[in-house]
Design a protein around this motif. Structure first.
Motif, PDB file in Angstrom:
ATOM      1  N   TYR A 194      -3.679 -48.793 -39.190  1.00  0.00           N
ATOM      2  CA  TYR A 194      -2.303 -48.306 -39.117  1.00  0.00           C
ATOM      3  C   TYR A 194      -2.240 -47.288 -37.979  1.00  0.00           C
ATOM      4  O   TYR A 194      -3.154 -46.466 -37.824  1.00  0.00           O
ATOM      5  N   ARG A 195      -1.180 -47.346 -37.178  1.00  0.00           N
ATOM      6  CA  ARG A 195      -0.938 -46.345 -36.137  1.00  0.00           C
ATOM      7  C   ARG A 195       0.535 -45.972 -36.122  1.00  0.00           C
ATOM      8  O   ARG A 195       1.399 -46.836 -36.277  1.00  0.00           O
ATOM      9  N   PHE A 196       0.787 -44.683 -35.923  1.00  0.00           N
ATOM     10  CA  PHE A 196       2.133 -44.227 -35.604  1.00  0.00           C
ATOM     11  C   PHE A 196       2.171 -44.165 -34.087  1.00  0.00           C
ATOM     12  O   PHE A 196       1.432 -43.397 -33.476  1.00  0.00           O
ATOM     13  N   GLN A 197       3.003 -45.007 -33.479  1.00  0.00           N
ATOM     14  CA  GLN A 197       3.030 -45.174 -32.028  1.00  0.00           C
ATOM     15  C   GLN A 197       4.343 -44.646 -31.454  1.00  0.00           C
ATOM     16  O   GLN A 197       5.417 -45.011 -31.931  1.00  0.00           O
ATOM     17  N   HIS A 198       4.250 -43.780 -30.444  1.00  0.00           N
ATOM     18  CA  HIS A 198       5.435 -43.232 -29.774  1.00  0.00           C
ATOM     19  C   HIS A 198       5.433 -43.687 -28.321  1.00  0.00           C
ATOM     20  O   HIS A 198       4.431 -43.545 -27.624  1.00  0.00           O
ATOM     21  N   THR A 199       6.573 -44.214 -27.867  1.00  0.00           N
ATOM     22  CA  THR A 199       6.732 -44.644 -26.479  1.00  0.00           C
ATOM     23  C   THR A 199       7.907 -43.902 -25.871  1.00  0.00           C
ATOM     24  O   THR A 199       8.992 -43.855 -26.463  1.00  0.00           O
ATOM     25  N   SER A 200       7.683 -43.298 -24.712  1.00  0.00           N
ATOM     26  CA  SER A 200       8.767 -42.636 -23.986  1.00  0.00           C
ATOM     27  C   SER A 200       8.385 -42.567 -22.513  1.00  0.00           C
ATOM     28  O   SER A 200       7.256 -42.872 -22.135  1.00  0.00           O
ATOM     29  N   ASN A 201       9.340 -42.116 -21.678  1.00  0.00           N
ATOM     30  CA  ASN A 201       9.061 -42.067 -20.249  1.00  0.00           C
ATOM     31  C   ASN A 201       8.719 -40.663 -19.762  1.00  0.00           C
ATOM     32  O   ASN A 201       8.651 -40.438 -18.555  1.00  0.00           O
ATOM     33  N   ALA A 202       8.504 -39.709 -20.665  1.00  0.00           N
ATOM     34  CA  ALA A 202       8.115 -38.338 -20.313  1.00  0.00           C
ATOM     35  C   ALA A 202       9.101 -37.704 -19.324  1.00  0.00           C
ATOM     36  O   ALA A 202       8.717 -36.970 -18.424  1.00  0.00           O
ATOM     37  N   SER A 203      10.376 -38.033 -19.498  1.00  0.00           N
ATOM     38  CA  SER A 203      11.461 -37.496 -18.659  1.00  0.00           C
ATOM     39  C   SER A 203      11.358 -37.878 -17.178  1.00  0.00           C
ATOM     40  O   SER A 203      11.833 -37.157 -16.308  1.00  0.00           O
ATOM     41  N   LEU A 204      10.738 -39.021 -16.891  1.00  0.00           N
ATOM     42  CA  LEU A 204      10.738 -39.544 -15.526  1.00  0.00           C
ATOM     43  C   LEU A 204      12.134 -40.019 -15.127  1.00  0.00           C
ATOM     44  O   LEU A 204      12.466 -40.057 -13.942  1.00  0.00           O
ATOM     45  N   TYR A 205      12.925 -40.402 -16.110  1.00  0.00           N
ATOM     46  CA  TYR A 205      14.275 -40.909 -15.881  1.00  0.00           C
ATOM     47  C   TYR A 205      15.273 -39.985 -16.578  1.00  0.00           C
ATOM     48  O   TYR A 205      14.889 -39.137 -17.392  1.00  0.00           O
ATOM     49  N   ASP A 206      16.548 -40.152 -16.286  1.00  0.00           N
ATOM     50  CA  ASP A 206      17.593 -39.317 -16.887  1.00  0.00           C
ATOM     51  C   ASP A 206      17.675 -39.504 -18.397  1.00  0.00           C
ATOM     52  O   ASP A 206      17.960 -38.560 -19.124  1.00  0.00           O
ATOM     53  N   THR A 207      17.445 -40.724 -18.860  1.00  0.00           N
ATOM     54  CA  THR A 207      17.496 -41.039 -20.286  1.00  0.00           C
ATOM     55  C   THR A 207      16.077 -41.153 -20.817  1.00  0.00           C
ATOM     56  O   THR A 207      15.237 -41.820 -20.207  1.00  0.00           O
ATOM     57  N   ASN A 208      15.802 -40.495 -21.954  1.00  0.00           N
ATOM     58  CA  ASN A 208      14.465 -40.535 -22.535  1.00  0.00           C
ATOM     59  C   ASN A 208      14.535 -40.392 -24.060  1.00  0.00           C
ATOM     60  O   ASN A 208      14.110 -39.386 -24.617  1.00  0.00           O
ATOM     61  N   PRO A 209      15.068 -41.418 -24.751  1.00  0.00           N
ATOM     62  CA  PRO A 209      15.209 -41.286 -26.200  1.00  0.00           C
ATOM     63  C   PRO A 209      13.894 -41.451 -26.964  1.00  0.00           C
ATOM     64  O   PRO A 209      13.748 -40.957 -28.068  1.00  0.00           O
ATOM     65  N   GLY A 210      12.946 -42.160 -26.395  1.00  0.00           N
ATOM     66  CA  GLY A 210      11.695 -42.444 -27.092  1.00  0.00           C
ATOM     67  C   GLY A 210      11.885 -43.496 -28.173  1.00  0.00           C
ATOM     68  O   GLY A 210      12.986 -43.717 -28.671  1.00  0.00           O
ATOM     69  N   LEU A 211      10.809 -44.164 -28.500  1.00  0.00           N
ATOM     70  CA  LEU A 211      10.808 -45.200 -29.525  1.00  0.00           C
ATOM     71  C   LEU A 211       9.558 -45.018 -30.372  1.00  0.00           C
ATOM     72  O   LEU A 211       8.444 -44.964 -29.836  1.00  0.00           O
ATOM     73  N   ASP A 212       9.740 -44.900 -31.688  1.00  0.00           N
ATOM     74  CA  ASP A 212       8.623 -44.737 -32.616  1.00  0.00           C
ATOM     75  C   ASP A 212       8.452 -46.003 -33.444  1.00  0.00           C
ATOM     76  O   ASP A 212       9.430 -46.534 -33.971  1.00  0.00           O
ATOM     77  N   LEU A 213       7.205 -46.462 -33.554  1.00  0.00           N
ATOM     78  CA  LEU A 213       6.896 -47.645 -34.356  1.00  0.00           C
ATOM     79  C   LEU A 213       5.742 -47.348 -35.308  1.00  0.00           C
ATOM     80  O   LEU A 213       4.795 -46.644 -34.949  1.00  0.00           O
TER      81      LEU A 213
END
Length: 169
Positions: free
Chosen positions: A141-160
């Motif tokens: 099992y993993r809690f996985q977070h994906t985001s762009n580290a504020s490289l772009y104007d929008t950065n909501p992130g996605l958690d799975l």
């Protein structure tokens, strides 16, 4: 598609000169309200390139991991490639290990309906637990977070919340 994914992972291992340690499949489910995401991926890990015996029963090891997958959300689908590193801490006599991972992820699409990840280049990090069923099989099992580290104007992130099964060589 499955044969292609496994061929990519196996060829990456043979080209790099690093031995393949395991291959597996992962299913990720979101915990967001409103937007619903599912991730599917085939992954491969490579033999530990560094290991440290913390005690007689505890070891910390680092590995490389590569993955090919898709994310589906809000009726849209994106493919991705991910490459990164992971640290695994064995828990003594227990058939468990704690895993922390991080890496870069390149998506074919970054917008899923009204949900915009900001751009195609993202970072993915996670923490989880691996259960070694025997010498050959691991469920995790993993809690996985994906985001762009504020490289772009929008950065909501996605958690799975990701669940996987892997075969260890």
């Amino acid at each position: 598609m499955l044969a292609f994914v496994l061929a990519v992972i196996l060829s990456t291992a043979s080209l790099s000169g690093i031995g393949l340690d395991s291959v597996g499949f992962r299913l990720g489910l979101d915990d967001e309200e409103g937007d619903h995401f599912t991730g599917y991926e085939a992954f491969g890990t490579f033999e530990p390139f560094w290991s440290w015996d913390l005690s007689e029963r505890n070891t910390l090891a680092t590995t490389l991991e590569t993955a090919v997958g898709v994310i589906r959300g809000n009726s849209d689908t994106a493919g991705y490639l991910r490459f990164g590193a992971a640290a695994h801490l064995s828990l003594g006599e227990l058939p468990l290990s704690v895993t922390v991972n991080t890496g870069i992820q390149v998506l074919t699409e970054d917008t899923f309906g009204n949900f915009d990840l900001g751009g195609n280049f993202n970072f993915s990090s996670g923490i989880g637990i691996d259960w070694h069923l025997n010498e050959d099989w691991i469920v995790a099992y993993r809690f996985q977070h994906t985001s762009n580290a504020s490289l772009y104007d929008t950065n909501p992130g996605l958690d799975l919340h990701s669940f996987s099964i892997a075969y260890k060589f």
